[in-house]
Scaffold this active site. Sequence first.
Site, PDB file in Angstrom:
ATOM      1  CE  LYS A   1      -1.936   3.091   2.070  1.00 21.61           C
ATOM      2  NZ  LYS A   1      -1.802   4.538   1.685  1.00 21.61           N
TER       3      LYS A   1
ATOM      4  N   GLY B   1       6.445   6.059   8.385  1.00 18.48           N
ATOM      5  CA  GLY B   1       5.576   7.228   8.352  1.00 18.48           C
ATOM      6  C   GLY B   1       5.624   7.950   9.680  1.00 18.48           C
ATOM      7  CB  SER B   2       3.339  10.381  11.223  1.00 22.58           C
ATOM      8  OG  SER B   2       2.163   9.669  11.535  1.00 22.58           O
TER       9      SER B   2
ATOM     10  N   GLY C   1       2.227   5.382  13.542  1.00 26.55           N
ATOM     11  CA  GLY C   1       2.981   4.201  13.971  1.00 26.55           C
ATOM     12  C   GLY C   1       2.517   3.707  15.332  1.00 26.55           C
TER      13      GLY C   1
ATOM     14  CD  GLU D   1      13.222   3.335  10.514  1.00 23.43           C
ATOM     15  OE1 GLU D   1      13.625   4.224  11.261  1.00 23.43           O
ATOM     16  OE2 GLU D   1      13.520   2.127  10.640  1.00 23.43           O
TER      17      GLU D   1
ATOM     18  CB  CYS E   1      13.112   9.678   8.168  1.00 22.38           C
ATOM     19  SG  CYS E   1      11.786   9.007   7.237  1.00 22.38           S
TER      20      CYS E   1
ATOM     21  CD  GLU F   1       9.781  13.874  11.130  1.00 25.45           C
ATOM     22  OE1 GLU F   1       8.719  13.269  11.358  1.00 25.45           O
ATOM     23  OE2 GLU F   1      10.778  13.323  10.625  1.00 25.45           O
TER      24      GLU F   1
HETATM   25  C1  UN1 Z   1      14.160   8.475   4.708  1.00 26.71           C
HETATM   26  O1  UN1 Z   1      14.553   9.594   4.943  1.00 26.71           O
HETATM   27  O2  UN1 Z   1      12.995   8.153   4.931  1.00 26.71           O
HETATM   28  O3  UN1 Z   1      19.775   7.859   4.402  1.00 26.71           O
HETATM   29  C2  UN1 Z   1      15.056   7.458   4.101  1.00 26.71           C
HETATM   30  C3  UN1 Z   1      19.166   8.469   3.524  1.00 26.71           C
HETATM   31  C4  UN1 Z   1      18.480   7.676   2.445  1.00 26.71           C
HETATM   32  C5  UN1 Z   1      17.224   7.083   2.947  1.00 26.71           C
HETATM   33  C6  UN1 Z   1      16.365   8.033   3.714  1.00 26.71           C
HETATM   34  N1  UN1 Z   1      19.352   6.649   1.959  1.00 26.71           N
HETATM   35  O4  UN1 Z   1      19.085   9.671   3.536  1.00 26.71           O
END
Ligand code: UN1
Length: 496
Positions: free
Chosen positions: A175, A228-229, A233, A250, A284, A385
């Site tokens: 999804k 996601g957020s 999560g 994550e 992220c 964030e």
């Molecule tokens: C993410 O920010 O959700 O390390 C993943 C990094 C990338 C992956 C980021 N290889 O910035």
Amino acid sequence: MPENFKNFIAGEWVAPTTGAYFENRNPADWNEVIGCFPRSGPDDVTRAVAAAQRGFARWSQAPAPIRGDVLHRVGDLLVQRKDEIARAMTREMGKVLAETRGDVQEGIDTAYYAHTEGRRLFGRTVPSELRNKWAMSYRRPIGVAGLITPFNFPLAIPTWKMFPALLCGNAVIFKPAEDVPLTAHLLVEVLLEAGLPPDVVQLVHGEGSVVGRAIVEHPDISVISFTGSTETGSSIGATCGRMHKRLSLEMGGKNAMIVMDDADLDLALEGVLWGAFGTTGQRCTATSRLIVHANVHDRFVQLLCDRADKLRLGPGLEETTEVGPLINEDARKKVEYYVGVGEEEGARRLIGGARPSDKRLERGWFYRPTVLAGVRPGMRVEQEEIFGPVLAVIKVDSLTDAIRVNNDVRYGLSSSLYTRDVNAAFRAMTELDNGITYVNAPTIGAEAHLPFGGVKQTGNGHREGGWEVYDFYSETKVVYVDFSGRLQRAQIDTEA
Ligand code: UN1
């Protein structure tokens, strides 16, 4: 009329049972509709699960090296279609072409790594405490995995989840985020072209609150992986806890780069520009805090503002663009809200804090790179964030203070330290409370063959990428073989 795309369920491209669709628009020009994608309902998920169970029965029996060969072909096809997929991704997601090519490359790396794992998937053989008895472990597939992925890495993050899940012999239900359904469509096309048996992958488009929820709550999906957020999560975690599902989360980050007074400032400058404003701050791992030693603070912040203010905003498809748009209206509203909060809290806006004035960009979700200085630990812009091109600058007097500021947030994904002092570097490596620490490199740029993830409220203890993720997508089975021909009782019949 824009094309109506379909789900992929039970080996066929099919319309959703709801008959409803949503539009996918270009964030650099919202007049451009890329296509319409299924706004699926719970019945589509139910059909997908039934098909995935059939897929699992067959695929879990295929030898792991053969499964790995399919993933090798996936890697080859991604190489062939790299530019085409990158362009489609930039159109729907907005980030610049160099970055979407990098996103596809991360998927290619993940595919080739998965291929090699097909000839490893190590178990262990260990001594038994009893004579004429062997003790060993090996790894078994689990079942159907539900994969719920975000918009910011439309190809790489799905592959981080999907390829290890498939290599381990599971079937998957995918999804993707509503903002990036086209890249997901292309990825499934590639998997099928590579020879993956059709029932092994199901693609169900739609909203998180409907399709995502139906996946998380379906009793026959035993593994969930979500990026996601933190809020979503947590609620997925509650459901999975109640239903005894295996779950990898994550989530958010508030990553900091520390610049000490002995750092190579030119190097640190390139690092912070890339870490904070690459992907328009929507990683992220993005650098959203800059912790600078007082001795170099004013000089470094000046250098930063001079450069960041000149970054070229524009559509990601133009090769000269350095910063693309945000993903959608909500994302830009959130950024605008937080810049306001920062100013109310007493931060000084040095550059940005506005939409660009360029008429050419007025139909896109653009926002200028923004630097907030005078930020104190504990302010909301220092703790929460934002997921946009906003950098909060905090001045400190020592490495001890810098480490304390870095650690004093609820997240713990990545951190970075610029210094020439090897002792300071090793101390920071030990004390920075993050899943990933970079020395003399920014907070972004993790490589696909190493474990990826964070501590505290960034995750729930699992890692994606590298060798560790293969443990997540497989079940350990232990086998004892007693060839002594008599009853031997563990913990009782021990003799030297
Ligand atoms: C993410 O920010 O959700 O390390 C993943 C990094 C990338 C992956 C980021 N290889 O910035």
